[in-house]
Design a protein around this motif. Structure first.
Motif, short mmCIF file in Angstrom:
data_model
loop_
_atom_site.label_atom_id
_atom_site.label_comp_id
_atom_site.label_asym_id
_atom_site.label_seq_id
_atom_site.Cartn_x
_atom_site.Cartn_y
_atom_site.Cartn_z
N PRO A 455 -4.96 12.34 22.87
CA PRO A 455 -6.11 13.00 22.24
C PRO A 455 -6.00 13.00 20.72
CG PRO A 455 -5.34 14.27 24.11
CD PRO A 455 -4.34 13.15 23.91
N GLY A 456 -7.08 12.56 20.06
CA GLY A 456 -7.11 12.56 18.61
C GLY A 456 -6.46 11.37 17.94
N ALA A 457 -5.90 10.44 18.73
CA ALA A 457 -5.17 9.31 18.13
C ALA A 457 -6.10 8.43 17.30
CB ALA A 457 -4.49 8.49 19.21
N LEU A 458 -7.30 8.17 17.79
CA LEU A 458 -8.23 7.32 17.06
C LEU A 458 -8.63 7.97 15.74
CD1 LEU A 458 -9.96 4.79 16.88
CD2 LEU A 458 -11.72 5.98 18.19
N VAL A 459 -8.88 9.26 15.75
CA VAL A 459 -9.26 9.97 14.52
C VAL A 459 -8.12 9.92 13.51
CG1 VAL A 459 -9.86 12.21 13.54
CG2 VAL A 459 -10.88 11.48 15.70
N ARG A 460 -6.88 10.09 14.00
CA ARG A 460 -5.74 10.03 13.08
C ARG A 460 -5.60 8.64 12.48
NH1 ARG A 460 -3.48 13.66 16.79
NH2 ARG A 460 -2.57 12.01 18.05
N PHE A 461 -5.88 7.61 13.27
CA PHE A 461 -5.83 6.25 12.75
C PHE A 461 -6.85 6.08 11.63
CE2 PHE A 461 -4.93 1.75 12.99
CZ PHE A 461 -6.12 1.18 12.56
N LEU A 462 -8.07 6.54 11.87
CA LEU A 462 -9.12 6.41 10.86
C LEU A 462 -8.78 7.19 9.59
CD1 LEU A 462 -12.25 6.77 13.17
CD2 LEU A 462 -11.50 4.70 12.00
N ASP A 463 -8.16 8.34 9.76
CA ASP A 463 -7.79 9.15 8.60
C ASP A 463 -6.79 8.44 7.70
OD1 ASP A 463 -7.90 12.41 10.25
OD2 ASP A 463 -9.45 11.19 9.29
N GLN A 464 -5.99 7.57 8.27
CA GLN A 464 -4.95 6.89 7.50
C GLN A 464 -5.43 5.62 6.82
OE1 GLN A 464 -0.85 6.90 9.39
NE2 GLN A 464 -2.03 7.68 11.12
N LEU A 465 -6.65 5.18 7.11
CA LEU A 465 -7.17 3.99 6.45
C LEU A 465 -7.42 4.29 4.97
CD1 LEU A 465 -9.67 2.53 9.07
CD2 LEU A 465 -7.39 1.73 8.50
N HIS A 466 -7.04 3.36 4.13
CA HIS A 466 -7.11 3.55 2.68
C HIS A 466 -8.57 3.71 2.25
CE1 HIS A 466 -6.40 3.04 -1.57
NE2 HIS A 466 -5.08 3.01 -1.35
N PRO A 467 -8.91 4.78 1.51
CA PRO A 467 -10.31 5.01 1.14
C PRO A 467 -10.87 3.98 0.17
CG PRO A 467 -8.86 6.55 0.00
CD PRO A 467 -8.01 5.82 0.99
N ASP A 468 -10.03 3.21 -0.51
CA ASP A 468 -10.51 2.24 -1.49
C ASP A 468 -10.95 0.93 -0.86
OD1 ASP A 468 -8.03 3.23 -3.96
OD2 ASP A 468 -9.99 4.07 -3.46
N TRP A 469 -10.65 0.72 0.43
CA TRP A 469 -11.02 -0.52 1.10
C TRP A 469 -12.09 -0.24 2.14
CZ3 TRP A 469 -5.17 -0.64 1.50
CH2 TRP A 469 -4.62 -1.23 0.34
N ASN A 470 -13.14 -1.01 2.08
CA ASN A 470 -14.25 -0.82 2.99
C ASN A 470 -13.95 -1.43 4.36
OD1 ASN A 470 -17.03 0.00 3.52
ND2 ASN A 470 -17.44 -2.20 3.67
N VAL A 471 -14.26 -0.69 5.41
CA VAL A 471 -14.15 -1.22 6.77
C VAL A 471 -15.44 -1.96 7.09
CG1 VAL A 471 -13.92 -0.63 9.20
CG2 VAL A 471 -12.59 0.62 7.50
N SER A 472 -15.33 -3.26 7.29
CA SER A 472 -16.50 -4.09 7.50
C SER A 472 -16.72 -4.47 8.96
CB SER A 472 -16.37 -5.37 6.66
OG SER A 472 -15.14 -6.02 6.92
N LEU A 473 -15.71 -4.21 9.81
CA LEU A 473 -15.82 -4.52 11.24
C LEU A 473 -14.86 -3.59 11.97
CD1 LEU A 473 -15.77 -8.02 12.90
CD2 LEU A 473 -14.15 -6.28 13.66
N PHE A 474 -15.32 -3.06 13.09
CA PHE A 474 -14.45 -2.15 13.85
C PHE A 474 -14.83 -2.23 15.32
CE2 PHE A 474 -12.62 1.73 15.44
CZ PHE A 474 -11.52 1.98 14.63
N HIS A 475 -13.83 -2.46 16.16
CA HIS A 475 -14.10 -2.44 17.60
C HIS A 475 -12.98 -1.73 18.32
CE1 HIS A 475 -13.99 -4.15 21.79
NE2 HIS A 475 -15.21 -3.62 21.71
N TYR A 476 -13.36 -0.74 19.10
CA TYR A 476 -12.41 0.01 19.92
C TYR A 476 -13.05 0.26 21.27
CZ TYR A 476 -10.23 4.20 21.91
OH TYR A 476 -9.64 5.10 22.76
N ARG A 477 -12.25 0.11 22.32
CA ARG A 477 -12.74 0.41 23.66
C ARG A 477 -11.61 1.06 24.43
NH1 ARG A 477 -14.76 -3.49 28.51
NH2 ARG A 477 -16.20 -2.04 29.49
N ASN A 478 -11.91 2.18 25.04
CA ASN A 478 -10.90 2.85 25.85
C ASN A 478 -10.76 2.09 27.17
OD1 ASN A 478 -9.51 4.61 27.65
ND2 ASN A 478 -10.01 6.32 26.30
#
Length: 526
Positions: A455-478
């Motif tokens: 629980p919360g692992a995906l949110v923690r991953f997103l929180d650690q992404l560097h704010p200066d770099w734009n995420v241009s593609l993202f795919h996750y499936r449980n």
């Protein structure tokens, strides 16, 4: 994935075995397992026998009271504790099945038990431990793998002075598991060609191999492991125990970084070969067992059958039956979606292609003609540019030959084709993301990440992404598995690449750069 067998007749021995087969056999014959376990059936598998043109039998350890063989060794160890040891209580570490055996034994024998399980342990196993142990058991969730849980258990043991009940590296545990082999030989006194055994830490393989080779030396004993959790195979190849840096978590019951020393020594002497299988082969074996028995094994429970099928494909029929140990059925229900998706690929009944056709009249008709009468399992299309179109297609096949014939048929129409059937990135992510080129995705890097699913692992991953770099593609499936998989496109200017590499190292997640992957370049890359 058809991995060659590791044959062990010429492997150097690390050291003299601290125990021998005769001692394992003697202890197995006197083991107290039947206080709690039952003699599991040895069932015919008529569908597999017909398909593989040889007799196939399934040793049904999934029908034990805890739906796994593990209670044999756990109970046999704990029933022999003296009064002082029982009073101090026991500690165990387990991904789930050994934990259930310890819990049942603790409740039956009146012993207090602390059981450390990885946070990634399937919930069905955690709930079962709680139900079986009742007030006799305390559950501690710690770490992402068995090895992490074991480290926590060792710390608690040092603090409390309790006895550690090892899941595999203990002579009484090995002897308890060995009773599976004794039963098998009693149930089938006729010719046996080979017995296939799933391997994590090696307790079941060591015990069964020692007993079978003592009583029926002509029978081959073959261990089966996941390609990404193959500590026993690597150790036997090296002649010494190998410590893996990472292990795959799909087959959580065998996700062990280092095999036991007793188990390793016994396997060096008595195991004939090791086989490695992949996720798709296990998923196909799960389906086979369901079709034969209407029971759904967990991934570790289907390991042995996946190895049996691989062996049968590479060896001509010979006298004697092939036996696979179905070691457990503690399957999380939500994992079945992933298993069903991958079973067709594991059985080589589905092929996946990326095909480029010219954007002109008649091209699509020629594409359909190349497919012939094959059933389409998946079809994704988006125009590439004014001159070409890219198609992602899944096709039902009956054999690898049909797959090769389809490639030839596409090429005969002058279509460019990528065979993605064995491509993990395509199977996990790209098949769900076709048609995504963007002129805005400049400086895009494509990375795959894996992280323990909690629980919360995906949110923690997103929180650690560097704010200066734009995420241009993202795919996750449980996928209902014990680890999550993410595909991420991140826009990183060339002058910041060194900083980006430091960022990746700081994340601490296994990752792979897929920026040069041909299917990504064809279907998504700018």
């Amino acid at each position: 994935m058809n991995c060659p067998a590791t044959h062990l007749d010429s492997v150097a021995v690390e050291a003299d075995a601290p125990i021998g087969a005769a001692e394992v056999l003697a202890r197995a014959r006197s083991a107290r397992v039947y206080d709690v376990a039952r003699v599991s059936p040895l069932d015919e598998a008529p569908l597999l026998s017909a398909r593989l043109t040889r007799r196939v039998l399934l040793k049904r350890e999934d029908q034990q009271p805890v739906f796994s063989f593990k209670l044999r060794g756990a109970y046999n160890r704990m029933v022999q504790l003296d009064a002082g040891q029982r009073a101090r209580g026991v500690i165990a570490a387990s991904a789930g099945n050994h934990a259930q055996g310890v819990a049942l034994a603790a409740a039956r024998l009146g012993i207090q038990a602390t059981i450390v399980m990885p946070v990634t342990a399937p919930q069905v196993k955690v709930d079962a431990v709680r139900r079986l142990g009742g007030n006799a058991v305390q559950i501690v969730l710690s770490g992402d793998s068995y090895s992490d849980a074991q480290a926590t258990a060792a710390q608690l043991q040092a603090e409390r002075g309790s006895l550690f009940v090892h899941p595999f590296d203990d002579i009484d545990v090995i002897a308890g598991q060995a009773t599976v082999g004794l039963e098998l030989l009693q149930q089938h006194p006729g010719p046996l060609q080979a017995v296939f055994v799933p391997v994590g830490g090696g307790g079941l393989l060591a015990g069964m191999a020692a007993c079978i080779k003592s009583l029926r030396p002509e029978v081959q004993v073959i261990g089966v492991q996941m390609v990404d959790s193959d500590a026993m195979a690597r150790s036997l190849e090296a002649g010494e125990r190998v410590l893996l840096g990472e292990v795959g978590l799909f087959s959580d019951g065998t996700a062990v970084k280092q095999v036991g020393s007793l188990n390793f020594a016994l396997c060096q002497r008595h195991v004939d070969a090791m086989l490695r299988v992949d996720t798709d082969e296990i998923c196909a074996a799960i389906r086979d067992i369901y079709q034969e028995t209407r029971s759904v094994p967990e991934p570790a429970g289907a390991l042995a059958l996946a190895g049996l099928k691989q062996y049968a494909a590479a060896h001509p029929p010979a006298e004697g039956a092939l036996v696979a140990v179905v070691s457990g059925a503690n399957m999380n229900f939500d994992r079945l979606r992933f298993v069903a998706e991958r079973a067709e690929l594991g059985e080589q009944r589905e092929a996946i292609f990326a095909v480029t056709i010219p954007e002109e009249r008649g091209s699509f008709r020629r594409f359909c003609a190349a497919l012939g009468k094959h059933s389409i399992t998946e079809f994704n299309y988006r125009i590439g540019d004014a001159s070409s179109a890219h198609i992602f297609v899944g096709v039902q096949i009956a054999s690898r030959d049909e797959r090769e014939a389809l490639v030839a048929a596409f090429q005969a129409q002058a279509f460019d084709v990528l065979d993605l059937t064995d491509d993990e990135l395509a199977k996990l992510h790209l098949r769900h993301m076709i048609g995504g080129r963007s002129p805005l995705a400049r400086d895009e890097l494509l990375y795959r990440f894996e992280f323990p699913e909690r629980p919360g692992a995906l949110v923690r991953f997103l929180d650690q992404l560097h704010p200066d770099w734009n995420v241009s593609l993202f795919h996750y499936r449980n996928h209902g598995a014990d680890y999550g998989r993410i595909l991420v496109g991140i826009q990183v200017p060339a002058h910041e690449l060194v900083l980006f590499q430091r960022f990746l190292a700081s994340l601490g997640y296994p990752h792979r750069n897929e920026s040069d992957h041909p299917a990504y370049r064809l279907l998504l890359g700018s």
